[in-house]
Design a protein around this motif. Structure first.
Motif, mmCIF file in Angstrom:
data_model
loop_
_atom_site.group_PDB
_atom_site.id
_atom_site.type_symbol
_atom_site.label_atom_id
_atom_site.label_comp_id
_atom_site.label_asym_id
_atom_site.label_seq_id
_atom_site.Cartn_x
_atom_site.Cartn_y
_atom_site.Cartn_z
ATOM 1 N N CYS A 4 68.716 34.807 -26.136
ATOM 2 C CA CYS A 4 69.873 35.036 -26.154
ATOM 3 C C CYS A 4 70.567 34.669 -25.300
ATOM 4 N N ARG A 5 71.633 34.418 -24.154
ATOM 5 C CA ARG A 5 72.163 33.599 -22.927
ATOM 6 C C ARG A 5 71.920 34.290 -21.796
ATOM 7 N N VAL A 18 73.745 28.363 -17.834
ATOM 8 C CA VAL A 18 73.936 29.276 -19.010
ATOM 9 C C VAL A 18 73.003 28.846 -20.222
ATOM 10 N N GLU A 19 71.955 29.228 -20.221
ATOM 11 C CA GLU A 19 71.164 28.625 -20.847
ATOM 12 C C GLU A 19 70.796 29.743 -21.922
ATOM 13 N N GLU A 20 70.003 29.488 -23.636
ATOM 14 C CA GLU A 20 69.459 30.364 -24.157
ATOM 15 C C GLU A 20 67.843 30.532 -23.626
ATOM 16 N N ALA A 347 80.532 33.356 -20.077
ATOM 17 C CA ALA A 347 80.058 32.310 -19.921
ATOM 18 C C ALA A 347 80.889 31.502 -18.293
#
Ligand code: COD
Ligand code: ZN
Length: 368
Positions: A4-5, A18-20, A347
């Motif tokens: 998820c983020r 913001v990453e997975e 985001a």
């Protein structure tokens, strides 16, 4: 494992990215929560700057969230998948001597007793690009999914709007409780509140609910005054408008100084000014902000009788009080929605921090 983020702080002084991320399933005694909404508190900004002690990087910040239980580990009985919950940055194990003391809201089995930003078993449930990512205050609400110990989760009313009650995870509870629980503001009393961010404005609301007759709000940003008045402040003053120290101004305004003063900024000079603003003998000053430096005071300030206190999350025993606070909100006993000035998609987390730094927001809510 869920992908998820999340907003990862890779190093101090860098914006969030913001990453997975991968979020491991909850182990025994843990709960995995789908975070629906999270507020941005000034303390999260302290972490990004690297100015909070004992925070290891990389880390996922955020501590003012609300969500829905996604899955539970072995032995978890107090919540089930689908329950609405608030993850607690101050847990309540219910068994330690602090938890058993009705006067205390601290918990010995917390990350404050043993500073580490990993879960109690000293491991992390988060990874990204092959690296372990640290938790923050166990809760890490800047992640779409997070894993916390069961005793750091409060189940709340299914009717609660998560994009509003997320503020109870920190800002609102801290400020409101500082007035109600820590200072125990009495009806008819006088109060001064230094700093009109989300926390300070919640102090103003607490003073008003407690029946204070005069609430003096202090900030160097006059744009905060309209909201402070709306929430119950009777006087708003800007220290920059006066030649003399603000404690002298407040003492003159009230005769002997206020009955209760609060510092919700986190600066040494305003902590001393808040202390000196309350009645020299019977005054109570509550320190709400954290400071990363030492502070030196003239002991006479206390020798004359003043009381100087601190507060941890507003003195609430978080796990048992959170459902009650949410019920009071649903019964419209206070309107914490007035603290929310912005709502952004997750985001745009860095834009949310820019609004806070520019003094343009009180609380920004990020929605996943
Ligand atoms: N004099 C008067 N006002 C000032 C001054 C000054 N010298 N400097 C800044 N201010 C004002 C700003 O204009 C602003 O309005 C306000 O102070 C601060 O508000 P925010 O919105 O930046 O911050 P908050 O309300 O989100 O948080 C403030 C805290 C001090 C509570 C926070 O930074 C903190 O230290 N938190 C840790 C303490 C705590 O209990 N935390 C619980 C878990 S986070
Ligand atoms: Zn906070």
């Amino acid at each position: 494992v869920i992908r998820c983020r999340a907003a990862v702080a890779w190093a101090p002084g860098k914006p969030l990215s913001v990453e997975e991320v991968e979020v491991a399933p909850p182990k025994a005694g843990e709960v995995r929560i789908k975070i629906v909404a999270t507020g941005i508190c000034h303390s999260d900004d302290h972490i990004l700057k690297g100015s909070l002690p004992n925070v290891e990087f990389p880390v996922i910040p955020g501590h003012e969230g609300a969500g829905i239980v996604e899955s539970i580990g072995q032995g978890v009985t107090s919540v089930k998948p689908g329950d609405k919950v608030i993850p607690l940055c101050l847990p309540q194990c219910g068994e330690c001597s602090f938890c058993q003391n009705p006067q205390s809201n601290f918990c010995q089995k917390s990350h404050f007793s043993e500073p580490q930003n990993l879960l109690p078993d000293k491991t992390s449930r988060f990874s990204c690009k092959g690296k372990q990512i640290h938790h923050f205050l166990w809760v890490s609400t800047f992640s779409e999914y997070t894993v916390v110990p069961e005793y750091a989760v409060a189940k709340i009313d299914a009717a609660a709007p998560l994009d509003k009650v997320c503020l109870f995870g920190c800002g609102f509870s801290t400020g409101y409780g500082a007035a109600i629980n820590t200072a125990k503001v009495k009806p008819g009393s006088t109060c001064a509140v230094f700093g009109l961010g989300g926390v300070g404005l919640s102090v103003v609301m607490g003073c008003k609910t407690a029946g204070a007759s005069r609430i003096i709000a202090v900030d160097i940003n006059k744009d905060k005054f309209a909201k402070a008045k709306e929430l119950g402040a009777t006087d708003c003053i800007n220290p920059r408008d006066f030649k003399k120290p603000i404690q002298e101004v407040i003492t003159e305004m009230t005769g002997q100084g206020v009955d209760y003063s609060f510092e919700a900024i986190g600066h040494a000079d305003t902590m001393i000014a808040a202390l000196a603003s309350c009645n020299m003998n019977t005054g109570v000053c509550v320190m709400v902000g954290v400071l990363d430096s030492k502070i030196s005071i003239d002991p006479t300030l206390l020798l004359t009788g003043r009381t100087w206190k601190g507060t941890m999350l507003g003195g609430w025993k978080m796990r048992e009080c959170m459902p009650k606070l949410v019920s009071s909100y649903l019964e419209k006993k206070f309107n914490s929605d007035l603290l929310i000035t912005h709502t952004l998609p997750f985001a745009e987390v860095n834009e949310g921090f820019e609004l806070l730094r520019a003094g343009k927001s009180i609380r920004t809510i990020l929605l996943f």
